[in-house]
Write an enzyme that holds these catalytic residues in place. Structure first.
Site, PDB file in Angstrom:
ATOM      1  N   ASP A   8      10.917  -0.444  13.771  1.00 41.72           N
ATOM      2  CA  ASP A   8       9.607  -1.073  13.713  1.00 41.72           C
ATOM      3  C   ASP A   8       9.667  -2.494  13.156  1.00 41.72           C
ATOM      4  O   ASP A   8      10.701  -2.942  12.643  1.00 41.72           O
ATOM      5  CB  ASP A   8       8.659  -0.241  12.841  1.00 41.72           C
ATOM      6  CG  ASP A   8       8.165   1.001  13.562  1.00 41.72           C
ATOM      7  OD1 ASP A   8       8.323   1.078  14.786  1.00 41.72           O
ATOM      8  OD2 ASP A   8       7.626   1.903  12.894  1.00 41.72           O
ATOM      9  N   LYS A  48       5.058  -3.161  16.125  1.00 42.54           N
ATOM     10  CA  LYS A  48       3.769  -3.781  16.430  1.00 42.54           C
ATOM     11  C   LYS A  48       3.472  -4.786  15.332  1.00 42.54           C
ATOM     12  O   LYS A  48       3.351  -4.430  14.171  1.00 42.54           O
ATOM     13  CB  LYS A  48       2.650  -2.738  16.489  1.00 42.54           C
ATOM     14  CG  LYS A  48       2.876  -1.609  17.478  1.00 42.54           C
ATOM     15  CD  LYS A  48       1.705  -0.649  17.446  1.00 42.54           C
ATOM     16  CE  LYS A  48       1.954   0.563  18.315  1.00 42.54           C
ATOM     17  NZ  LYS A  48       3.010   1.443  17.779  1.00 42.54           N
ATOM     18  N   MET A  90      -2.807  -1.889   4.993  1.00 45.02           N
ATOM     19  CA  MET A  90      -3.355  -2.436   6.237  1.00 45.02           C
ATOM     20  C   MET A  90      -4.810  -2.867   6.072  1.00 45.02           C
ATOM     21  O   MET A  90      -5.655  -2.619   6.931  1.00 45.02           O
ATOM     22  CB  MET A  90      -3.225  -1.406   7.374  1.00 45.02           C
ATOM     23  CG  MET A  90      -1.788  -1.025   7.684  1.00 45.02           C
ATOM     24  SD  MET A  90      -1.623   0.340   8.850  1.00 45.02           S
ATOM     25  CE  MET A  90      -2.181   1.728   7.849  1.00 45.02           C
TER      26      MET A  90
END
Length: 262
Positions: free
Chosen positions: A45, A67, A180
């Site tokens: 990742d 991502k 996040m």
């Protein structure tokens, strides 16, 4: 005449979900390193430190499936299918994920997908940034007399909205760690203000455990401006709670409030 037959030895497909830790390559576990050393393929990742890829064999295939903010070229479904394809064709796939695979890492989705193809899968936990990053800054998520528990919540749900759990967490006396959520910092701060917590200590830490680490320490009232002044962006975590008041950067803020109240 001697007949010869070429035999193809196909490795048994298997998948290992590995937590890479918060970013510092030294914070990965020994078991995770052993898994990497036996990998035929590594799917990694965006938040994985590239140095960790060096533990994989030189001939192993390395595939970036991360991502980053604004870039969603690899959907979760695409990652799931790549993981299965590589396992069936190459053998041992190490799915290397930042932090811990089961802390907002969608690890169980990948585990479940592997099971649907009857592919053996193992999980190797990782050091979660939610606890490690505050700890590396000397901020305990619990401390006697200040916090008896902690919440780890996502700041942004799949629909793009602030999680309802943030509203619930803001009502508690617990330490609240938001992952996040940096893009929603102003909105989240307003949620805490609505609970009368304008002076609650807050820390925002970008690139925790990494060389380019940045930290902003303030109160709920001033954290948005302070984080902006420090040019803090993602990836970052937010810590709300009295335990943040133990950080050296909060001491001048505490002294200011005490002086103002005299």
């Amino acid at each position: 005449m001697i007949n010869t037959q070429i035999k193809t030895f196909v490795k048994e497909p298997r998948i290992t979900l590995v937590g890479a830790g918060p970013g510092d390559p030294d914070l990965i576990t020994l078991k995770a390193i052993k898994a990497l050393k036996s990998a035929d393929v590594v799917l990694y990742d965006a938040l994985v430190n590239d140095e960790l890829l060096e533990f994989a064999p030189a001939e192993a295939t390395r595939v970036f499936v991360g991502k980053r903010s604004g870039d969603h070229s690899y959907s979760q479904d695409a990652v799931n299918r790549l993981m299965i394809d590589y396992a069936l064709n190459y053998g041992h796939v190490v799915r290397l994920k930042g932090g811990d695979p089961f802390v907002f890492g969608r690890g169980f989705e990948e585990l479940d997908f592997a099971a649907s193809y009857s592919i053996a899968a193992e999980v190797i936990p990782g050091v979660s940034s939610s606890i490690a990053v505050p700890g590396l800054q000397g901020i305990p998520v619990t401390h006697r007399g200040l916090s008896e528990s902690f919440w780890v919540v996502t700041g942004t749900t799949s629909s793009g909205k602030v999680s309802q759990d943030v509203y619930e967490a803001a009502k508690s006396r617990a330490t609240v760690i938001v992952l996040m959520g940096i893009k929603k910092l102003a909105e989240i701060a307003e949620i805490f203000k609505a609970e009368g917590k304008q002076r609650l200590p807050v820390a925002v830490i970008q690139n925790g455990s990494m060389e380019g680490e940045k930290i902003a320490v303030a109160t709920v009232d001033t954290i948005v401006e302070t984080a902006r002044d420090k040019n803090i962006d993602s990836p970052a975590i937010i810590i709300f709670g009295d335990v943040v008041g133990l950080h050296p950067l909060f001491q001048p803020i505490r002294a200011f409030y005490e002086f103002a109240e005299e």
